[in-house]
Design a protein around this motif. Structure first.
Motif, mmCIF file in Angstrom:
data_model
loop_
_atom_site.group_PDB
_atom_site.id
_atom_site.type_symbol
_atom_site.label_atom_id
_atom_site.label_comp_id
_atom_site.label_asym_id
_atom_site.label_seq_id
_atom_site.Cartn_x
_atom_site.Cartn_y
_atom_site.Cartn_z
ATOM 1 N N ASN A 1 73.467 14.028 1.044
ATOM 2 C CA ASN A 1 74.040 15.197 1.372
ATOM 3 C C ASN A 1 73.248 15.854 2.524
ATOM 4 O O ASN A 1 73.096 17.101 2.488
ATOM 5 N N GLN A 2 73.306 15.263 3.521
ATOM 6 C CA GLN A 2 72.514 15.622 4.507
ATOM 7 C C GLN A 2 73.300 16.283 5.835
ATOM 8 O O GLN A 2 74.481 15.711 6.093
ATOM 9 N N PRO A 3 73.132 17.542 6.085
ATOM 10 C CA PRO A 3 74.218 17.922 7.365
ATOM 11 C C PRO A 3 73.774 17.472 8.740
ATOM 12 O O PRO A 3 72.625 17.094 8.968
ATOM 13 N N VAL A 4 74.899 17.215 9.653
ATOM 14 C CA VAL A 4 74.697 16.755 10.890
ATOM 15 C C VAL A 4 75.308 17.704 11.976
ATOM 16 O O VAL A 4 76.442 18.016 11.881
ATOM 17 N N TYR A 5 74.581 18.048 12.763
ATOM 18 C CA TYR A 5 74.795 19.113 13.762
ATOM 19 C C TYR A 5 74.380 18.859 15.023
ATOM 20 O O TYR A 5 73.456 17.938 15.250
ATOM 21 N N PRO A 6 75.114 19.302 16.267
ATOM 22 C CA PRO A 6 76.140 20.256 16.121
ATOM 23 C C PRO A 6 77.703 19.472 15.741
ATOM 24 O O PRO A 6 77.544 18.256 15.798
ATOM 25 N N ARG A 7 78.560 20.328 15.494
ATOM 26 C CA ARG A 7 79.843 19.909 15.352
ATOM 27 C C ARG A 7 80.554 20.112 16.492
ATOM 28 O O ARG A 7 80.365 20.866 17.209
ATOM 29 N N PRO A 8 81.652 19.170 17.003
ATOM 30 C CA PRO A 8 82.529 19.153 18.079
ATOM 31 C C PRO A 8 83.310 20.447 18.201
ATOM 32 O O PRO A 8 83.684 21.078 17.065
ATOM 33 N N LEU A 9 83.629 20.811 19.340
ATOM 34 C CA LEU A 9 84.579 21.783 19.573
ATOM 35 C C LEU A 9 86.143 21.408 19.013
ATOM 36 O O LEU A 9 86.985 21.880 18.304
ATOM 37 N N GLN A 10 86.489 20.113 19.239
ATOM 38 C CA GLN A 10 87.844 19.625 18.743
ATOM 39 C C GLN A 10 87.602 19.401 17.293
ATOM 40 O O GLN A 10 86.695 19.065 16.619
ATOM 41 N N GLU A 11 88.938 19.338 16.590
ATOM 42 C CA GLU A 11 88.655 19.410 15.097
ATOM 43 C C GLU A 11 88.217 17.877 14.736
ATOM 44 O O GLU A 11 87.843 17.880 13.887
ATOM 45 N N GLN A 12 88.621 16.801 15.508
ATOM 46 C CA GLN A 12 88.132 15.643 15.402
ATOM 47 C C GLN A 12 87.914 14.887 16.497
ATOM 48 O O GLN A 12 88.758 14.645 17.591
ATOM 49 N N LEU A 13 86.728 14.567 16.777
ATOM 50 C CA LEU A 13 86.279 13.800 18.037
ATOM 51 C C LEU A 13 86.806 12.633 18.055
ATOM 52 O O LEU A 13 86.671 11.846 17.097
#
Length: 338
Positions: A158-170
């Motif tokens: 349950n580890q978050p990975v950041y940053p998330r891209p601007l596109q909805e799906q890279l």
């Protein structure tokens, strides 16, 4: 059809063995030129050899992102087997933010093996490494919080990975050579396919592309999702005669040298002419001839949606490469898409 350039960031090594200090600035100028002439995509490879400067491709792509406005920026390819998928995703998500939604990646296992000993990996795990790391990369793309476990990397709980891209799906393409299992894997996963054809006759890859499309259909993916791209060696000049005169000697020298490592015979003019013939993989010629050959390759493979040219493997000058990029954007692309 999307049309673009792939580069391995040639080091432009002098006779004295020194790397040109202008190699990267000139590459960035060519990337800026590709954007200005309306090309769709520019890719940077990944190698860990003296003759190439692309061991950190996202650094080059990020520098280009600040100097371009429209062109999509991708790897060509990211050697995923030798990388940490978390860092790969973070790097390309950051690139997506810098470029305002223009980042992509093509992932594969690479055609050279230097990355494996360099990062402490065993070449006998070649396939297992890629399958596991691709699974993790796709998991990270789909989920902000990741729970995953595998053989070669510590588990994530349950580890978050950041940053998330601007596109909805890279966008993630799968780069393949000639292994049937790789084509089936891409189809099963519903990933767009980038086929590297650097020799032989392009139409011979049709059965493998058919395997990809059949696997995708069986897995329930729509035909629109199963895009096929083609990566080819090529160069454009004002005429076919001029293009061959510019390209042949550097191409022959480069591939004769690589051939010594891989057990290939030396390149001859007869071999080159066959490769550059109507059915051969090379795309070296004038704008009209190259546009016709692209369409012929597309038909042979059942339709392609992207083609990228790898031009900097023949020791061409920066000025000749700039002119070739201009011709590709202003002459070849309009002919193809008409």
């Amino acid at each position: 059809m999307e049309i673009g350039i792939d580069s391995f960031a040639a080091a432009m090594i002098s006779d004295a063995g020194t790397v040109s200090k202008n190699a990267i600035p000139e590459l960035l100028e060519r990337m800026e030129c590709a954007d200005k002439v309306g090309l769709d995509i520019f890719g940077i490879g990944e190698h860990h050899r003296k003759e190439f400067l692309d061991s950190a491709p996202t650094m080059i792509l990020a520098a280009a992102a600040a100097r371009t406005k429209h062109i999509r920026l991708t790897s060509a390819v990211t050697v995923l087997s030798a990388a940490d998928p978390v860092r790969v995703f973070q790097n390309f998500a950051t690139l997506d933010l810098i470029s305002q939604g223009r980042a992509e990646m093509v992932v594969g296992r690479g055609s050279f093996i230097e990355a494996y000993p360099l990062f402490g990996l065993n070449l006998k795990d070649y396939d297992e490494l890629f399958v596991e790391k691709l699974d993790l990369l796709l998991n990270i793309r789909a989920n902000e919080f990741v729970t995953w476990s595998g053989k070669f990397r510590p588990a994530l709980n349950n580890q978050p990975v950041y940053p998330r891209p601007l596109q909805e799906q890279l966008p993630i393409w799968l780069g393949v050579g000639g292994t049937p299992e790789s084509f089936v894997r891409a189809g099963t996963l519903g990933l767009p396919l980038m086929v590297a054809v650097i020799g032989g006759e392009t139409h011979r890859f049709r059965p493998l592309v058919d395997l990809y499309r059949e696997a995708g259909k069986r897995a329930g993916h729509s035909p629109e999702k199963l895009k096929v791209g083609l990566h080819s060696l090529g160069y454009i000049a004002n005429s076919t005669e001029e293009a061959i005169a510019d390209f042949y000697s550097g191409y022959a020298e480069t591939f004769t040298r690589i051939g010594k490592e891989r057990g290939w015979p030396p390149v001859t003019r007869q071999h080159f002419d066959a490769q550059n013939g109507p059915l051969g993989a090379l795309l070296v010629g004038g704008p009209k001839e190259i546009a016709e050959k692209i369409l012929r390759h597309s038909e042979a493979l059942g339709g392609i949606s992207r083609i990228t040219f790898q031009m900097d493997n023949a020791k061409l000058s920066h000025e000749k490469l700039l002119k070739a990029i201009e011709l590709l954007g202003t002459k070849v692309a309009p002919l193809v898409n008409a």
